[in-house]
Design a protein around this motif. Structure first.
Motif, PDB file in Angstrom:
ATOM      1  N   ALA A   1       0.835  -1.204   0.000  1.00 40.03           N
ATOM      2  CA  ALA A   1       0.000   0.000   0.000  1.00 40.03           C
ATOM      3  C   ALA A   1       0.869   1.253   0.000  1.00 40.03           C
ATOM      4  N   LEU A   2       1.979   1.237   0.760  1.00 39.77           N
ATOM      5  CA  LEU A   2       2.862   2.396   0.810  1.00 39.77           C
ATOM      6  C   LEU A   2       3.529   2.623  -0.542  1.00 39.77           C
ATOM      7  N   ARG A   3       3.987   1.536  -1.177  1.00 36.23           N
ATOM      8  CA  ARG A   3       4.676   1.676  -2.464  1.00 36.23           C
ATOM      9  C   ARG A   3       3.730   2.162  -3.560  1.00 36.23           C
ATOM     10  N   SER A   4       2.465   1.782  -3.458  1.00 37.89           N
ATOM     11  CA  SER A   4       1.496   2.211  -4.465  1.00 37.89           C
ATOM     12  C   SER A   4       0.911   3.579  -4.152  1.00 37.89           C
ATOM     13  N   GLY A   5       1.260   4.135  -2.980  1.00 36.20           N
ATOM     14  CA  GLY A   5       0.762   5.452  -2.611  1.00 36.20           C
ATOM     15  C   GLY A   5      -0.646   5.449  -2.069  1.00 36.20           C
ATOM     16  N   ASP A   6      -1.177   4.274  -1.708  1.00 33.07           N
ATOM     17  CA  ASP A   6      -2.532   4.183  -1.156  1.00 33.07           C
ATOM     18  C   ASP A   6      -2.448   4.300   0.358  1.00 33.07           C
ATOM     19  N   GLY A   7      -2.483   5.536   0.843  1.00 27.62           N
ATOM     20  CA  GLY A   7      -2.333   5.778   2.268  1.00 27.62           C
ATOM     21  C   GLY A   7      -3.448   5.181   3.101  1.00 27.62           C
ATOM     22  N   GLY A   8      -4.679   5.243   2.616  1.00 24.45           N
ATOM     23  CA  GLY A   8      -5.808   4.691   3.359  1.00 24.45           C
ATOM     24  C   GLY A   8      -5.665   3.201   3.583  1.00 24.45           C
ATOM     25  N   ALA A   9      -5.278   2.477   2.528  1.00 24.54           N
ATOM     26  CA  ALA A   9      -5.082   1.032   2.649  1.00 24.54           C
ATOM     27  C   ALA A   9      -3.914   0.722   3.575  1.00 24.54           C
ATOM     28  N   ALA A  10      -2.861   1.562   3.534  1.00 27.58           N
ATOM     29  CA  ALA A  10      -1.715   1.342   4.415  1.00 27.58           C
ATOM     30  C   ALA A  10      -2.114   1.506   5.878  1.00 27.58           C
ATOM     31  N   GLU A  11      -2.907   2.509   6.174  1.00 28.47           N
ATOM     32  CA  GLU A  11      -3.341   2.724   7.555  1.00 28.47           C
ATOM     33  C   GLU A  11      -4.238   1.589   8.040  1.00 28.47           C
ATOM     34  N   ALA A  12      -5.135   1.090   7.160  1.00 30.09           N
ATOM     35  CA  ALA A  12      -6.022  -0.015   7.537  1.00 30.09           C
ATOM     36  C   ALA A  12      -5.229  -1.290   7.796  1.00 30.09           C
ATOM     37  N   ALA A  13      -4.267  -1.590   6.928  1.00 30.52           N
ATOM     38  CA  ALA A  13      -3.451  -2.785   7.114  1.00 30.52           C
ATOM     39  C   ALA A  13      -2.581  -2.669   8.354  1.00 30.52           C
ATOM     40  N   LEU A  14      -2.103  -1.469   8.617  1.00 29.03           N
ATOM     41  CA  LEU A  14      -1.257  -1.235   9.784  1.00 29.03           C
ATOM     42  C   LEU A  14      -2.034  -1.449  11.079  1.00 29.03           C
ATOM     43  N   ALA A  15      -3.307  -1.086  11.082  1.00 28.97           N
ATOM     44  CA  ALA A  15      -4.133  -1.257  12.283  1.00 28.97           C
ATOM     45  C   ALA A  15      -4.272  -2.726  12.668  1.00 28.97           C
ATOM     46  N   GLU A  16      -4.162  -3.625  11.704  1.00 25.36           N
ATOM     47  CA  GLU A  16      -4.230  -5.053  11.997  1.00 25.36           C
ATOM     48  C   GLU A  16      -2.901  -5.586  12.528  1.00 25.36           C
ATOM     49  N   VAL A  17      -1.805  -4.953  12.156  1.00 21.77           N
ATOM     50  CA  VAL A  17      -0.480  -5.440  12.539  1.00 21.77           C
ATOM     51  C   VAL A  17      -0.073  -4.955  13.926  1.00 21.77           C
ATOM     52  N   GLN A  18      -0.418  -3.727  14.273  1.00 24.15           N
ATOM     53  CA  GLN A  18       0.079  -3.111  15.505  1.00 24.15           C
ATOM     54  C   GLN A  18      -0.230  -3.909  16.776  1.00 24.15           C
ATOM     55  N   PRO A  19      -1.461  -4.430  16.978  1.00 21.61           N
ATOM     56  CA  PRO A  19      -1.706  -5.215  18.202  1.00 21.61           C
ATOM     57  C   PRO A  19      -0.836  -6.469  18.276  1.00 21.61           C
ATOM     58  N   LEU A  20      -0.524  -7.065  17.154  1.00 24.43           N
ATOM     59  CA  LEU A  20       0.283  -8.282  17.138  1.00 24.43           C
ATOM     60  C   LEU A  20       1.721  -8.001  17.549  1.00 24.43           C
ATOM     61  N   THR A  21       2.315  -6.937  16.992  1.00 23.74           N
ATOM     62  CA  THR A  21       3.696  -6.620  17.371  1.00 23.74           C
ATOM     63  C   THR A  21       3.776  -6.132  18.806  1.00 23.74           C
ATOM     64  N   ALA A  22       2.744  -5.437  19.290  1.00 21.60           N
ATOM     65  CA  ALA A  22       2.722  -4.997  20.687  1.00 21.60           C
ATOM     66  C   ALA A  22       2.689  -6.206  21.622  1.00 21.60           C
ATOM     67  N   ASP A  23       1.898  -7.225  21.270  1.00 18.76           N
ATOM     68  CA  ASP A  23       1.816  -8.435  22.083  1.00 18.76           C
ATOM     69  C   ASP A  23       3.151  -9.171  22.086  1.00 18.76           C
TER      70      ASP A  23
END
Length: 612
Positions: free
Chosen positions: A70-92
């Protein structure tokens, strides 16, 4: 007479040796038992936490590519949505690998290094997802939602300026992550963990490049576009028909002004209006004068004899100021192939009754003009008019920004567009970028191998020069790695070039080169600390002039071709460092810089073995 006192026995302390020994032994056994239980409990807790962390990290790693894409394609909205799924996992995962038990385990023998590496990996991934990627995603969202726009030649700088502090913070965090992750020594790890750690180090370094680029963009672009006050830049339009190391002899100049995002073409000049400067515009180093001669600082056409663009740009800027009375904030280059890329984005332009488009730009500028126009001022004026027309349309705001950006990126990736800033802080940020052309001092270029061409014909015959630079082989030796390269040159000039082509194209023999022939000076740059050895020309060992310049033993030799003739030069470069055999199957990368020509770009990245 009284009887003597009876002897009173002295009381002795009661001793129970057998019972005390038994009690002591009992305490020792109990302590060992409790310690064993504690170790087992700690081990169980560590194992539980490790399994939980591994599960979270595995799931997070599966989701991270969606963020990257998403970042490479410049789709910021998709990058933020995908990031929201990753953050709880890395925090755990980070929480599961932190605390006193993990601190103690990390200092235990045998497996302590593995524990530290695993904990560091969890920390690094969480820092990336929590502190580094969100600003990048937000910046991408701003761009993808039309936050950065161009209207009537003015770039809206507000989104870039707003994103700069967050991107700068992310860059600082990324530096700390790189330092800590790269400090992990895979030689201390068990095989099961060594591979994943190497992968992590590679991915972290790649992400660091992305963050650094974002930081440079949000820092440099507003400043260079006049966010802090008006700027003036000189664009050198390089003529590839007469080669110079960065791409060609300057054929014309255009002055560009920037002010708070507004970009305007303020003037143009021919090379005859800039200099010459007898005695030199500034002193040269002994190595520069030995390699390129005093003309490097005398004629603006020869400032680009050196492949080091910051050196050429400073000389050109000084000459422009001395001749035009105008201080400049930077210098840029574009060659005819780069102009053709811009024409793909802008569409055709009409100049002096001629339609110039992406398909005919190179042939019109480098061949047709010399057949139809008088040499000298008339051809120079036409060259300047074409360059100015393309730049005017590109800067007008009528061109799709995405198409324009793609054209500029393509030109930059082939070293057809170079940028130098007169502001030291900005130039420092530019130094290790693909547009800097800094081979003398850039850390990025320390391992670079260079192959550069300077025309010695004094004509415009390089339109007919076909060239290629190829990596032949690599070998690990006792003193380090050695790499062999081959440079092929072919003259595609017509057989009757001496009589059929204009004298201005052939050079008329003024340099001692027979009309119709092409004479080229080759400059071979080894990595810093390396040397050029075993140079052959068409299979025969040949000597070369060698000059030490900025840590490189630069070799120079000359080749001359008649119409239809070819030549092949092979050489080997030695690289310092650890020798020995190749380390397992690991490979590294080096850049090969060369003069961009009509047919070949000026930058290639090749894989080489890691020796030691």
């Amino acid at each position: 007479m009284s009887a003597p006192d009876a002897a009173v026995p002295t009381p002795q302390p009661a001793t129970r040796p057998t019972k005390r020994k038994g009690r002591t032994a009992g305490w020792v056994i109990l302590s060992l038992f409790l310690l064993l239980v504690a170790l087992l409990v700690c081990g169980a807790l560590l194992a539980r936490d490790a399994l939980a962390a591994r599960s979270s990290l595995t799931e997070a790693i599966e989701k991270v590519p969606a963020v990257e894409e998403a970042l490479r394609s410049g789709d910021g909205g998709a990058a933020e949505a995908a990031l929201a799924e990753v953050q709880p996992l890395t925090a755990d995962a980070r929480a599961s690998t932190d605390g006193p038990l993990w601190w103690l385990a990390g200092r235990a023998p045998f497996f302590g290094a593995d524990v530290r590496a695993f904990s560091t990996a969890a920390w690094a991934l969480d820092e990336i997802t929590q502190e580094v990627l969100p600003p990048l995603a937000a910046a991408a969202a701003t761009v993808s939602e039309g936050g950065v726009q161009v209207h009537d030649g003015t770039v809206d700088l507000a989104p870039l300026t707003a994103a700069a502090p967050q991107i700068e913070s992310a860059a600082g965090t990324m530096t700390a992550i790189v330092d800590r992750v790269d400090a992990l020594d895979v030689a201390d790890l068990h095989d099961e963990l060594a591979g994943p750690v190497v992968d992590l180090q590679d991915k972290v370094d790649t992400l660091d490049g992305l963050v650094t680029t974002a930081h440079r963009t949000t820092t440099l672009l507003p400043a260079m576009l006049g966010a802090e006050g008006p700027r003036t830049y000189v664009v050198m339009a390089l003529n590839s028909a007469e080669l110079r190391a960065p791409g060609g002899i300057p054929g014309a100049f255009a002055a560009i002004g920037t002010d708070d995002g507004t970009i305007t073409l303020t003037g143009q000049a021919s090379t005859s209006a800039v200099g010459p400067f007898p005695g030199g515009i500034r002193p040269l180093t002994p190595a520069e004068e030995n390699l390129f001669g005093p003309n490097l600082a005398t004629y603006v056409q020869d400032t680009v004899l050196t492949p080091d663009f910051p050196t050429a740009a400073r000389l050109s800027a000084d000459m422009w100021t001395a001749s035009q009375g105008q201080e400049v904030d930077g210098v840029l280059t574009l060659d005819p192939v780069a102009l053709s890329y811009l024409l793909e984005a802008t569409g055709p332009v009409d100049v002096a009754g001629t339609t110039i488009d992406a398909g005919n730009a190179v042939s019109t500028l480098l061949s047709d003009a010399y057949e139809e126009l008088d040499p000298g001022e008339e051809t120079d004026a036409f060259f300047a008019a074409v360059a100015s027309s393309v730049l005017s349309v590109a800067l007008s705001g009528s061109t799709d920004p995405a198409s324009l950006l793609s054209a500029l990126q393509r030109a930059s990736s082939e070293h057809r567009m170079l940028v130098w800033s007169a502001h030291e802080d900005e130039q420092e940020l530019l130094t290790d970028t693909v547009v800097s052309g800094d081979i003398d001092s850039s850390e990025r270029a320390a391992d670079t191998v260079g192959v550069f061409f300077n025309d010695a014909t004094a004509g415009k015959m390089d339109y007919y020069l076909d060239s290629s630079v190829q990596h032949v082989s690599s070998e690990c030796t006792a003193s380090g790695r050695s790499d062999t390269f081959r440079v092929d040159l072919t003259s595609d000039a017509p057989a009757d070039a001496a009589t059929d082509l204009p004298w201005y194209v052939t050079g008329g023999g003024i340099s001692g080169t027979p009309p119709g022939n092409i004479r080229t000076d080759l400059f071979l740059y080894p990595p810093r600390g390396g040397r050029i050895v075993n140079t052959t020309a068409d299979g025969t060992l040949t000597g070369s002039k060698v000059v030490e310049n900025h840590g490189r033993a630069v070799a120079m030799l000359q080749r001359e071709l008649s119409p239809g003739q070819s030549t092949s030069v092979t050489f080997t470069v030695t690289s310092g460092g650890t020798g020995g055999t190749s380390t397992s199957s690991s490979t590294g990368q080096i850049d090969v810089w060369s003069t961009p020509t009509i047919r070949q770009g000026g930058l290639a990245t090749i894989e080489v073995p890691v020796c030691g």
